[in-house]
Design an enzyme around this catalytic site. Structure first.
Site, PDB file in Angstrom:
ATOM      1  N   GLU B 247      12.243   2.954   7.009  1.00  0.00           N
ATOM      2  CA  GLU B 247      11.801   3.707   6.184  1.00  0.00           C
ATOM      3  C   GLU B 247      12.610   5.368   6.387  1.00  0.00           C
ATOM      4  OE1 GLU B 247       7.729   4.372   6.519  1.00  0.00           O
ATOM      5  OE2 GLU B 247       7.423   4.468   4.345  1.00  0.00           O
ATOM      6  N   ALA B 277       3.519   6.164  -0.415  1.00  0.00           N
ATOM      7  CA  ALA B 277       2.656   5.512   0.656  1.00  0.00           C
ATOM      8  C   ALA B 277       3.374   4.028   0.522  1.00  0.00           C
ATOM      9  CB  ALA B 277       0.970   5.660   0.771  1.00  0.00           C
ATOM     10  N   ARG B 278       3.099   3.083   1.820  1.00  0.00           N
ATOM     11  CA  ARG B 278       3.662   1.924   1.877  1.00  0.00           C
ATOM     12  C   ARG B 278       3.335   0.782   0.914  1.00  0.00           C
ATOM     13  NH1 ARG B 278       4.750   1.437   8.267  1.00  0.00           N
ATOM     14  NH2 ARG B 278       6.602   2.762   8.426  1.00  0.00           N
ATOM     15  N   ASP B 279       1.958   1.074   0.774  1.00  0.00           N
ATOM     16  CA  ASP B 279       1.410  -0.107  -0.118  1.00  0.00           C
ATOM     17  C   ASP B 279       1.716   0.184  -1.678  1.00  0.00           C
ATOM     18  OD1 ASP B 279      -0.254   2.323   0.357  1.00  0.00           O
ATOM     19  OD2 ASP B 279      -1.522   1.419  -1.395  1.00  0.00           O
TER      20      ASP B 279
END
Ligand SMILES: Cc1cc2nc3c(=O)[nH]c(=O)nc-3n(C[C@H](O)[C@H](O)[C@H](O)COP(=O)(O)OP(=O)(O)OC[C@H]3O[C@@H](n4cnc5c(N)ncnc54)[C@H](O)[C@@H]3O)c2cc1C
Ligand code: SF4
Ligand code: FES
Lengths: 235, 570
Positions: B247, B277-279
């Site tokens: 990331e 954010a990752r989601d």
């Protein structure tokens, strides 16, 4: 593109067999298949009793060292296509005692590593264990040891070293390179406590600079260079 | 069955386990005897993998409140705020301690520790060393452990069951792989640090050995699991193996492209773009693929592209060397010249063994740390580079508390412990005698396919119900139709894989059930039939335990100290 190769695998169960044999499997592969996947394909589809060590499958954990077409390599880092043969032969790392199939005993290798005191030694233990501020280190000083800190303890170097392989007490390239990793660290103050073992008959003077270790290392640690520099430090 | 005795047992030797072991030895001044158990050689745990880095407040323009707030917001407000506030304060101490044990950190020209920006953190606070952050932490801890004397290492022992007597921890039953012998460890305290569960899915960043054992072992011993529906997908993982492209690259300018050549994140997170954010990033990528704007990547897997060229050759060849090597070595693509095929992969368990802020479970003497533990820090979504420092901090606190507990407690012995262990052993022995028709690999394939299809990034009631039913059928097949061909005792990995698969089944059931019950979308848990977060009904932790009637789910309120839930916008 898909094609088939013959995977020739060393098999041995010392509990039940008197001597090792080779088994051959036809395995479908493509341009991404690595030796690890080919072995696991056999385990999952043909013969579940085939045993090997593997975990990270990204050349970081050091589990999957073996002899692939007679060269020490990581199975997860060896893409079959790059071997440019239709027959791929897989054997356990030499010098290490076989537990079963491709799985070898590594305790002695770990003990040798431990014997060089591979940790940061500081005279002021109080500060080391109850830190108040970072030790000073420049990026240049980091550069002096970081390459030697890449070691994943796979054992490829030591098992390719003719002196280590001939048996006996020689600490071998892995352990010596790790001694150097700490001695080259500007924060370390442990030269005196490591000097004796490095200078002993197990230590750096046994190395004949065959250079096989550096060639075998999958992480670019260059143990041969570490040993050479250790010698200079000890002189 | 052999018996070994120690004061404290540490199960698992990733960052959390090694940190706990070192702490027990350190606080007891090498007085307590520590048994260290791992199913792989100690240094081969999957904590070697992280490339990105570790977050900690170390600079003037950062604060604990800011780090805590970023974490709470990232968690979609499911984090327990007292836990977050306590633990972020420990992170800088851990970074400093590891530095004093010899861990290299990348430095600035003036010798201070360098920091970089990471997804959903508001300021650069991720410390690193090139892109081998986890590896160097692992090696430093393993090396540091070797300084101590009073420990015994048990490399390649597979833990099977926790033995409890009189509602207290008494022992751990294991299988020594090299001999095939069962070994019972008796001790006063246990720290469980068995890591994650990514291998439940087909496409994952996790090691082959990351099979969720510790979750199942705890559950079977009567310890509840918390927030198990929350599993994180890491957005940029290289196809076809699932090896991450860190990331951090995106913090240094790498961008995501669809097949139209468009930076599609502008439609999903206009301000943070690729650093949301990752989601959010993961769902955006899958949406692009589903709507026909993806690529066919290696082995025909669908993907989008990561363009790392904007990062520049200087950085790519130094601090992102591992990424460049991985792309070249594993998929034959050169990120300096080409686009890299990526898709989201199952990555991290936010949920885990239910522990309080002190890492204690409901069973006196049992502690948990690292990814397998759920003190309530990650909530519904973990921030990048929060896990490494949390593994260190929880390892340290669990180690400390286990040490104190063991020092206070007298060793006791009872024949019941041995009898319990024998009963447990028989359960595992029985697996070899079923002699059915399905090998563990076939069953495992089926399970991960179910999880991938129905318990992935997008979930709904129909799919989850189907998954639950099929997992329960698989459980029956496992107990009645399993076949284990290999009858050797020596290093029989068909047997150990079959045992691990049994653990996976239990964990899969808990995840699916928790996901089915939670009728809202929060953080990593996304329900297409309930696409909104619902604080009124669901601002609470799910807690699952085993009862005589099967699994039971209950709920517990979230601890809120400073930050009222608000919409998460990036
Ligand atoms: C590819 C990748 C990249 C990541 N990058 C980052 C990052 O940049 N920053 C960040 O903060 N986090 C990152 N993470 C997450 C982080 O790495 C993990 O959460 C963390 O390493 C987990 O550590 P752990 O000590 O809990 O478990 P692990 O390191 O997984 O160790 C588990 C241990 O338990 C043992 N074990 C398990 N089951 C048994 C059993 N039945 N019997 C005996 N032993 C057992 C294993 O042998 C092992 O020793 C990444 C994860 C992955 C997979
Ligand atoms: S020096 Fe290289 S070859 Fe030797 S053990 Fe370390 S990583 Fe492996
Ligand atoms: S499986 Fe970890 S190095 Fe090959």
């Amino acid at each position: 593109m898909k094609w088939e190769i013959t995977l020739r695998v060393f098999r041995f169960d010392p509990e039940r067999e008197r001597k090792p044999k080779f088994a051959e499997y036809e395995v479908p592969v493509d341009e991404y298949t690595r030796v690890l996947e080919a072995l696991l394909w056999v385990k999952e589809n043909i013969d579940p009793s085939l045993n090997l060590r593997y975990s990270c499958r990204m050349a970081m954990c050091g589990s999957c060292g073996m002899l692939i077409n007679n060269k020490p390599r990581l199975a997860c880092k060896t893409i079959i296509k790059t071997l440019k043969t239709d027959v791929v032969e897989v054997k356990p790392l030499p010098k290490f005692k076989v537990i079963r199939d491709l799985v070898v005993e590594m305790d002695d290798f770990f003990d040798k590593h431990r014997s060089v005191k591979p940790y940061l030694i500081r005279r002021n233990v109080q500060e080391q264990e109850n830190p108040t501020g970072f030790y000073f280190q420049t990026s240049e000083e980091v550069r002096r040891y970081i390459q030697f800190a890449y070691c994943i303890m796979c054992g490829l170097c030591s098992s390719s070293c003719p002196i280590f392989r001939s048996g006996g007490r020689y600490l071998g390239p892995q352990a010596l390179a790790q001694a150097f990793r700490y001695l080259a660290d500007s924060r370390d103050e442990g030269f005196d406590v490591r000097e004796k073992i490095l200078n002993s008959d197990k230590g750096v003077w046994r190395c004949h600079f065959a250079g096989e270790c550096s060639e075998a290392c999958p992480k670019g640690v260059e143990p041969a260079e570490a040993i050479q520099r250790l010698r200079r430090k000890l002189l | 069955m052999e018996i070994r005795k120690h004061d404290v047992l540490v199960l698992g030797t990733g960052l959390a386990g090694l940190r706990a072991a070192v702490e027990v030895l350190k606080v007891s001044k090498d007085k307590l005897s520590v048994g260290i158990v791992s199913k792989v050689h100690l240094m081969r745990s999957h904590s070697v993998a992280p490339e990105g880095g570790a977050a900690a407040v170390l600079s003037e323009n950062d604060s604990f409140d800011q780090h805590a707030y970023d974490t709470v917001k990232g968690s979609d407000f499911l984090a327990d705020q007292d836990v977050v506030e306590t633990y972020v304060r420990l992170f800088p101490k851990e970074i400093l301690q590891l530095e004093h044990w010899g861990r290299p950190w990348s430095r600035n020209d003036d010798g201070s520790v360098a920091m970089r920006l990471f997804g959903a953190h508001d300021v650069p606070r991720t410390v690193f060393a090139e892109d081998r952050t986890g590896f160097f932490l692992m090696r430093t801890l393993y090396d540091t452990l070797l300084k101590f004397e009073n420990f015994e290492r048990y490399d390649e022992y597979l833990a099977l069951s926790i033995i409890i007597d009189d509602r207290e921890f008494r022992g751990l039953l294991t299988l020594e792989k090299s001999s095939g012998n069962y070994v019972l460890f008796e001790s006063k305290a246990l720290v469980i640090a068995t890591g994650g569960l990514g291998r439940l899915w087909e496409f994952t960043t996790n090691a082959h050995t990351t099979t969720g054992d510790g979750f199942a072992i705890a559950l079977r011993a009567g310890i509840p699991l918390k927030d198990m529906e929350f599993v994180q997908w890491l957005p940029t993982c290289m196809v076809p193996h699932g090896i991450p492209a860190t990331e951090a690259l995106r913090g240094h300018g790498a961008v995501l492209l669809n097949s139209k050549g468009e930076r599609f994140m502008k439609h999903y997170a206009p301000s943070k773009m690729e650093l949301a954010a990752r989601d959010i990033v993961s769902r955006a990528m899958i949406t692009e693929i589903r709507e026909g704007r993806g690529f066919k990547g290696p082995e025909d897997m669908e993907c989008v592209m990561l363009d790392a060229r904007p990062v520049g050759e200087d950085k790519l060849m130094t601090i992102y060397k591992t990424f460049v090597e991985n792309a070249r070595d594993f998929i034959g693509i050169d990120p300096l010249e080409e686009l890299v095929p990526v898709r989201p992969a199952a990555h991290f368990a936010m949920g885990g063994i239910d522990v309080d802020i002190n890492l204690t479970t409901i069973i006196p003497g049992i502690y948990a740390a690292g990814e397998v533990a759920c003190p309530g820090f990650d909530g519904a979504n973990r921030l990048g580079s929060n896990s490494l420092p949390l593994c260190l901090a929880t390892g340290r606190i669990a180690g400390q508390n286990a040490a104190v507990y063991a020092m206070r407690k007298n060793a006791t012995s009872s024949s019941r412990v041995f009898q319990n262990a024998e009963r447990e052993m028989e359960k595992f022995e029985r697996l070899t005698q079923i002699k059915g028709s399905r090998n563990p690999y076939e069953l495992k394939k089926e399970l991960s396919h179910i999880m991938e299809s129905y318990v992935g990034l997008f979930r709904d009631e129909a799919g989850l119900l189907k998954a639950l039913e099929r997992i329960r059928q698989l459980k029956i097949s496992y107990l009645t139709d399993l076949s284990i061909d290999d009858s050797s005792k020596v290093f029989n990995t068909e047997l150990t894989n079959a045992i691990e698969f049994g653990f996976m089944l239990d964990v899969a059931e808990v995840i699916t059930l928790s996901a089915l019950k939670r009728e809202e979308s929060r953080g990593a848990h996304y329900r297409t039939d309930f696409p909104k977060r619902d604080d009124e009904k669901w601002l609470k932790h799910s807690v699952v335990r085993i009862t005589d009637a099967g699994l039971a789910v209950s709920y517990r309120p979230v601890k809120i100290t400073k930050w009222k839930p608000e919409e998460r916008r990036y």
